[in-house]
Design a protein around this motif. Sequence first.
Motif, PDB file in Angstrom:
ATOM      1  N   TYR A  26       0.498  -1.020  -0.244  1.00 43.13           N
ATOM      2  CA  TYR A  26      -0.114   0.165  -0.062  1.00 43.13           C
ATOM      3  C   TYR A  26       0.936   1.382   0.201  1.00 43.13           C
ATOM      4  O   TYR A  26       2.001   1.061   0.514  1.00 43.13           O
ATOM      5  N   ARG A  27       0.278   2.145  -0.259  1.00 40.79           N
ATOM      6  CA  ARG A  27       1.208   3.134  -0.368  1.00 40.79           C
ATOM      7  C   ARG A  27       0.480   4.445   0.973  1.00 40.79           C
ATOM      8  O   ARG A  27       1.201   5.873   0.830  1.00 40.79           O
ATOM      9  N   THR A  28      -0.754   4.563   0.387  1.00 42.29           N
ATOM     10  CA  THR A  28      -1.661   5.561   1.277  1.00 42.29           C
ATOM     11  C   THR A  28      -2.002   5.155   2.472  1.00 42.29           C
ATOM     12  O   THR A  28      -3.039   3.746   2.373  1.00 42.29           O
ATOM     13  N   PRO A  29      -3.253   5.805   3.303  1.00 46.54           N
ATOM     14  CA  PRO A  29      -3.858   5.120   4.470  1.00 46.54           C
ATOM     15  C   PRO A  29      -5.120   4.419   3.687  1.00 46.54           C
ATOM     16  O   PRO A  29      -5.562   3.349   3.967  1.00 46.54           O
ATOM     17  N   PHE A  30      -5.946   4.853   2.493  1.00 45.15           N
ATOM     18  CA  PHE A  30      -7.153   4.441   1.466  1.00 45.15           C
ATOM     19  C   PHE A  30      -6.527   2.901   0.987  1.00 45.15           C
ATOM     20  O   PHE A  30      -7.447   1.864   1.300  1.00 45.15           O
ATOM     21  N   GLU A  31      -5.478   2.645   0.460  1.00 42.99           N
ATOM     22  CA  GLU A  31      -5.189   1.354  -0.172  1.00 42.99           C
ATOM     23  C   GLU A  31      -4.892   0.683   1.327  1.00 42.99           C
ATOM     24  O   GLU A  31      -5.201  -0.324   0.990  1.00 42.99           O
ATOM     25  N   ASN A  59      -7.784   3.860  -6.619  1.00 43.40           N
ATOM     26  CA  ASN A  59      -6.665   3.503  -4.669  1.00 43.40           C
ATOM     27  C   ASN A  59      -7.286   5.314  -4.655  1.00 43.40           C
ATOM     28  O   ASN A  59      -7.029   5.103  -3.671  1.00 43.40           O
ATOM     29  N   THR A  60      -8.186   5.693  -5.140  1.00 39.99           N
ATOM     30  CA  THR A  60      -9.168   6.509  -4.077  1.00 39.99           C
ATOM     31  C   THR A  60     -10.777   6.425  -3.935  1.00 39.99           C
ATOM     32  O   THR A  60     -10.687   5.279  -5.176  1.00 39.99           O
ATOM     33  N   GLU A 103     -10.879  11.522   2.869  1.00 46.74           N
ATOM     34  CA  GLU A 103      -9.731  10.674   4.309  1.00 46.74           C
ATOM     35  C   GLU A 103     -10.240   9.222   4.789  1.00 46.74           C
ATOM     36  O   GLU A 103     -11.588   9.378   5.525  1.00 46.74           O
ATOM     37  N   ARG A 106      -9.641   8.544  11.521  1.00 47.79           N
ATOM     38  CA  ARG A 106      -8.287   8.380  12.387  1.00 47.79           C
ATOM     39  C   ARG A 106      -8.529   7.962  13.700  1.00 47.79           C
ATOM     40  O   ARG A 106      -8.080   8.025  15.233  1.00 47.79           O
ATOM     41  N   ALA A 129      -1.217   2.459   9.039  1.00 44.63           N
ATOM     42  CA  ALA A 129      -1.234   4.121   8.781  1.00 44.63           C
ATOM     43  C   ALA A 129      -1.103   5.134   9.337  1.00 44.63           C
ATOM     44  O   ALA A 129      -0.433   6.344   9.123  1.00 44.63           O
TER      45      ALA A 129
END
Length: 212
Positions: A26-31, A59-60, A103, A106, A129
Amino acid sequence: MKHAEVVELFTRLRELNPHPTTELEYRTPFELLVAVVLSAQATDVGVNKATRKLFPVANTPGAILELGEEGLKKYIATIGLYNAKAKNVVALSRILIERYGGEVPRTREALEALPGVGRKTANVVLNTAFGEPTIAVDTHIFRVCNRTGLAPGKDVRAVEQRLEKVVPAEFRHDAHHWLILHGRYVCKARKPDCPRCVIRDLCRYKDKTPAA
């Protein structure tokens, strides 16, 4: 286990792997969120194969909504329970856009309110993340904790609660990564590889696998 043994256990696991992390790509919190949702009752290897094709396309949350359930299924059809997972991923993407500006939230409460997200998934996202010292307990960790005597419990929640009490603060952030990797590659379900286990002398497991 006594406190000194717990410290020694994690010290040894840290020496083997100073900076552990998830094997999901993964590269982002969503991924990461999507990957963890897809990983339920599936292997990380299988999920990575699917997301390597999916994430370059979508990926969004917005891109997932444009893809839709049927479009998403084409990318994740090799993963178990893909119909339900496609429905959940599209639904959680819609909620992220409507309530959180696209987003990933958290807080545990917000994460667990998303479709397809349970306590374990929320813990993984919060830890990996966002750097929270949460401990996600899966089948590997449940097995390791009960076998070794580190944090025995009748169910995953009981094991998680026990780990929260016994794991020293300095090891808390990386604890579940060390334990899951140990369970996946050494303390395996059918035949644990006790001869090459670095914590075998600390382990309470009575039926240790003998050296060949």
